[in-house]
Design a protein around this motif. Structure first.
Motif, short mmCIF file in Angstrom:
data_model
loop_
_atom_site.label_atom_id
_atom_site.label_comp_id
_atom_site.label_asym_id
_atom_site.label_seq_id
_atom_site.Cartn_x
_atom_site.Cartn_y
_atom_site.Cartn_z
N VAL A 26 0.88 -1.02 -0.05
CA VAL A 26 0.00 0.07 -0.13
C VAL A 26 0.81 1.22 0.17
O VAL A 26 0.13 2.32 -0.65
N ALA A 27 2.13 1.13 0.51
CA ALA A 27 3.13 2.23 0.29
C ALA A 27 3.60 2.34 -1.07
O ALA A 27 4.46 3.52 -1.03
N GLU A 28 3.31 1.53 -1.98
CA GLU A 28 4.26 1.76 -3.29
C GLU A 28 3.35 2.75 -3.85
O GLU A 28 2.37 2.34 -4.53
N PRO A 29 4.07 3.81 -4.49
CA PRO A 29 3.33 4.71 -5.26
C PRO A 29 2.60 4.02 -6.79
O PRO A 29 1.64 4.33 -7.24
N GLN A 30 3.34 3.03 -7.25
CA GLN A 30 3.09 2.36 -8.58
C GLN A 30 1.99 1.72 -8.27
O GLN A 30 1.06 1.48 -9.29
N PHE A 31 1.86 1.11 -7.25
CA PHE A 31 0.57 0.27 -6.87
C PHE A 31 -0.65 0.94 -6.77
O PHE A 31 -1.84 0.97 -7.17
N GLU A 32 -0.29 2.25 -6.14
CA GLU A 32 -1.45 3.27 -5.82
C GLU A 32 -1.89 3.79 -7.10
O GLU A 32 -3.09 3.84 -7.57
N HIS A 33 -1.01 4.16 -8.34
CA HIS A 33 -1.40 4.27 -9.41
C HIS A 33 -2.24 3.43 -10.24
O HIS A 33 -3.23 3.70 -10.91
N ALA A 34 -1.80 2.20 -10.33
CA ALA A 34 -2.55 1.10 -10.72
C ALA A 34 -3.93 0.79 -10.26
O ALA A 34 -4.79 0.55 -10.75
N VAL A 42 -11.76 5.68 -7.00
CA VAL A 42 -11.61 5.07 -5.75
C VAL A 42 -10.93 5.84 -4.84
O VAL A 42 -10.00 6.84 -4.97
N ASP A 43 -11.24 5.73 -3.63
CA ASP A 43 -10.64 6.44 -2.27
C ASP A 43 -9.40 5.52 -1.83
O ASP A 43 -9.89 4.64 -1.29
N TYR A 44 -8.16 5.88 -2.10
CA TYR A 44 -7.20 5.16 -2.01
C TYR A 44 -6.83 4.92 -0.47
O TYR A 44 -6.60 3.93 -0.22
N HIS A 45 -7.20 6.10 0.04
CA HIS A 45 -7.04 5.97 1.73
C HIS A 45 -8.18 4.84 2.09
O HIS A 45 -7.42 4.03 3.15
N GLU A 46 -9.17 4.85 1.90
CA GLU A 46 -10.08 3.91 2.55
C GLU A 46 -9.66 2.53 1.76
O GLU A 46 -9.97 1.74 2.57
N PHE A 47 -9.39 2.44 0.58
CA PHE A 47 -8.87 1.02 0.04
C PHE A 47 -7.88 0.59 0.68
O PHE A 47 -7.82 -0.58 1.10
N SER A 48 -6.72 1.56 1.17
CA SER A 48 -5.73 1.05 1.86
C SER A 48 -6.06 0.53 3.21
O SER A 48 -5.35 -0.57 3.54
N LYS A 49 -6.99 0.98 3.86
CA LYS A 49 -7.47 0.73 5.12
C LYS A 49 -8.18 -0.79 5.22
O LYS A 49 -7.93 -1.61 5.86
N LYS A 50 -8.82 -0.96 4.01
CA LYS A 50 -9.40 -2.33 3.93
C LYS A 50 -8.38 -3.52 3.90
O LYS A 50 -8.43 -4.53 4.11
N LEU A 51 -7.21 -3.08 2.75
CA LEU A 51 -6.07 -3.88 2.71
C LEU A 51 -5.38 -4.12 3.91
O LEU A 51 -5.02 -5.26 4.34
N LEU A 52 -4.98 -2.99 4.82
CA LEU A 52 -4.27 -3.33 6.24
C LEU A 52 -5.05 -4.11 7.01
O LEU A 52 -4.52 -4.67 8.16
N ASP A 53 -6.53 -4.26 6.78
CA ASP A 53 -7.39 -5.11 7.93
C ASP A 53 -7.41 -6.36 7.63
O ASP A 53 -7.77 -7.18 8.27
N CYS A 54 -6.52 -6.86 6.55
CA CYS A 54 -6.41 -8.29 6.08
C CYS A 54 -5.09 -8.69 6.75
O CYS A 54 -4.06 -8.32 6.58
N HIS A 55 -5.15 -10.09 7.41
CA HIS A 55 -3.87 -10.69 7.95
C HIS A 55 -3.67 -12.15 7.47
O HIS A 55 -2.83 -12.69 7.81
#
Length: 388
Positions: A26-34, A42-55
């Motif tokens: 989620v910290a990778e700018p190229q991933f954010e761009h993709a 998409v709200d990338y901040h909210e999308f990142s939160k969903k990703l970070l909730d996955c373990h």
């Protein structure tokens, strides 16, 4: 958990390291761009939160990937269907081996269908030639993909094949995890699907007993994939023309990325997966004492027969076959409107080819290659049914 021996090719295991990979992703700018390109608005901040909730792998797939694929299905297809789920016994693991149409979506849509059919998702084989950027490697291994190493030289290729085969046998017989692998390296550009004997030979390297016994250990279950429309048809026609102009032509990394992007985002019409039957009973019926080459040749023919017989045929396949042959053999399978739609598609797609100085002869060549792509599944199905 994976055997540590396979850390270099296996998907990421659940645990603390799994979440660290998500944090890096989620910290990778190229991933954010993709992500923003694939999911406009998409709200990338909210999308990142969903990703970070996955373990775990399952959380990542069920919370992130499967909803994304369902959305993609709604936007770029007229529905993804799957038949033959009864052939996949839930208490067994299989190597699902299929023809290859789309670089990314063949296995992704198959897994979507597997979940809907009440089965676990498969681990997915992906060639390291497609891992063009480090974050792509991170993403696919979070998503239960294992790596097929290519371009290792002759000696390195043999060692990589042994290692891959050992991993596949380990997954099926110890881990209890089903896998998906394409029946050949790369897609058949003309849709004339033929299983590569080298792939089947690879499967014999990690098992025990005779070649046929080793193949039987991984329980091959062929899957037949049928896309109504191939978004990359014009790119494949372009590649055929490039090779006609220059026999040494090689695709670039940009070409691979464009193919992946086009396959994901453009219209595919109806998409169908047919799970056929595990081929072990047919292996048992083969003569004993076959050497490796003979055994693998028979296995290739069995897999191809399963795939060819179970294609779903669409109007464009019938039209393309008749346009190529100049006959009206399948005229009862389509309408005049279907013929007009096919001709319009060919013209629209070919207009996208960006090569300089295309002659009328070259345009006709690309048109015939596109027709061949759509006609070959029907030709192969007819041949397979006539030989049964």
């Amino acid at each position: 958990m994976n055997n540590q021996e396979f850390n270099d090719i296996a998907p990421f295991d659940d645990g603390p390291d799994f979440h660290q990979h998500i944090e890096r992703l989620v910290a990778e700018p190229q991933f954010e761009h993709a992500v923003k390109w694939v999911l406009p608005g998409v709200d990338y901040h909210e999308f990142s939160k969903k990703l970070l909730d996955c373990h775990t792998q399952q959380e990542f797939q069920h919370r992130i990937m499967l909803p994304f694929l369902a959305n993609l299905e709604a936007k770029t297809t007229q529905g993804v269907t799957l038949t033959g789920i009864e052939n996949y016994e839930p208490d067994k693991s299989y190597v699902l081996i299929s023809n290859h149409r789309d670089i990314v979506l063949d296995a992704s849509f198959l897994n979507l269908g597997m979940v809907r059919g009440g089965r676990q998702t498969c681990e997915v084989a992906i060639g390291n030639n497609l891992l063009i950027l480090p974050w792509i490697d991170e993403l696919v291994r979070l998503n239960k993909s294992f790596i097929v190493k290519r371009d290792n030289g002759i000696r390195g290729a043999l060692e990589a094949a042994k290692h891959l085969s050992a991993y596949i046998h380990y997954c099926i017989n110890e881990k209890g995890q089903s896998l998906w692998i394409a029946h050949r390296e790369g897609r058949a550009k003309d849709s004339n699907d033929r299983t590569q004997e080298g792939l089947i030979k690879m499967l014999t390297l990690g098992g025990s007993g005779s070649p046929l016994e080793s193949i039987g250990e991984v329980r091959l279950l062929p899957v037949s994939i049928s896309y109504e429309f191939d978004p990359n048809d014009y790119l494949k026609a372009r590649e055929f023309l490039c090779k006609r102009r220059d026999p040494n032509f090689k695709k670039s990394e940009h070409d691979d990325l464009l193919s992946m992007e086009t396959g994901i985002m453009q219209q595919k019409g109806r998409v169908h997966f047919a799970l056929t039957e595990c081929i072990n009973p047919e292996l048992d019926a083969l003569p004993a004492g076959l050497n490796r080459s003979e055994a693998c040749e028979h296995v290739c023919k069995i897999v191809d027969n399963h795939i060819h017989r179970n294609y779903r045929i669409y109007p464009i396949n019938y039209v393309a076959h008749d346009l190529l042959s100049g006959e009206h053999r399948f005229a009862d399978q389509y309408s005049e409107a279907d013929v007009a739609a096919v001709n319009e598609r060919l013209a629209t797609q070919l207009a996208k080819v960006d090569l300089p100085d295309i002659t009328a002869d070259e345009m006709q060549f690309m048109r015939e290659m596109m027709l061949t792509m759509y006609a070959n599944p029907l030709s192969n199905k007819i041949a397979s049914l006539s030989n049964s």
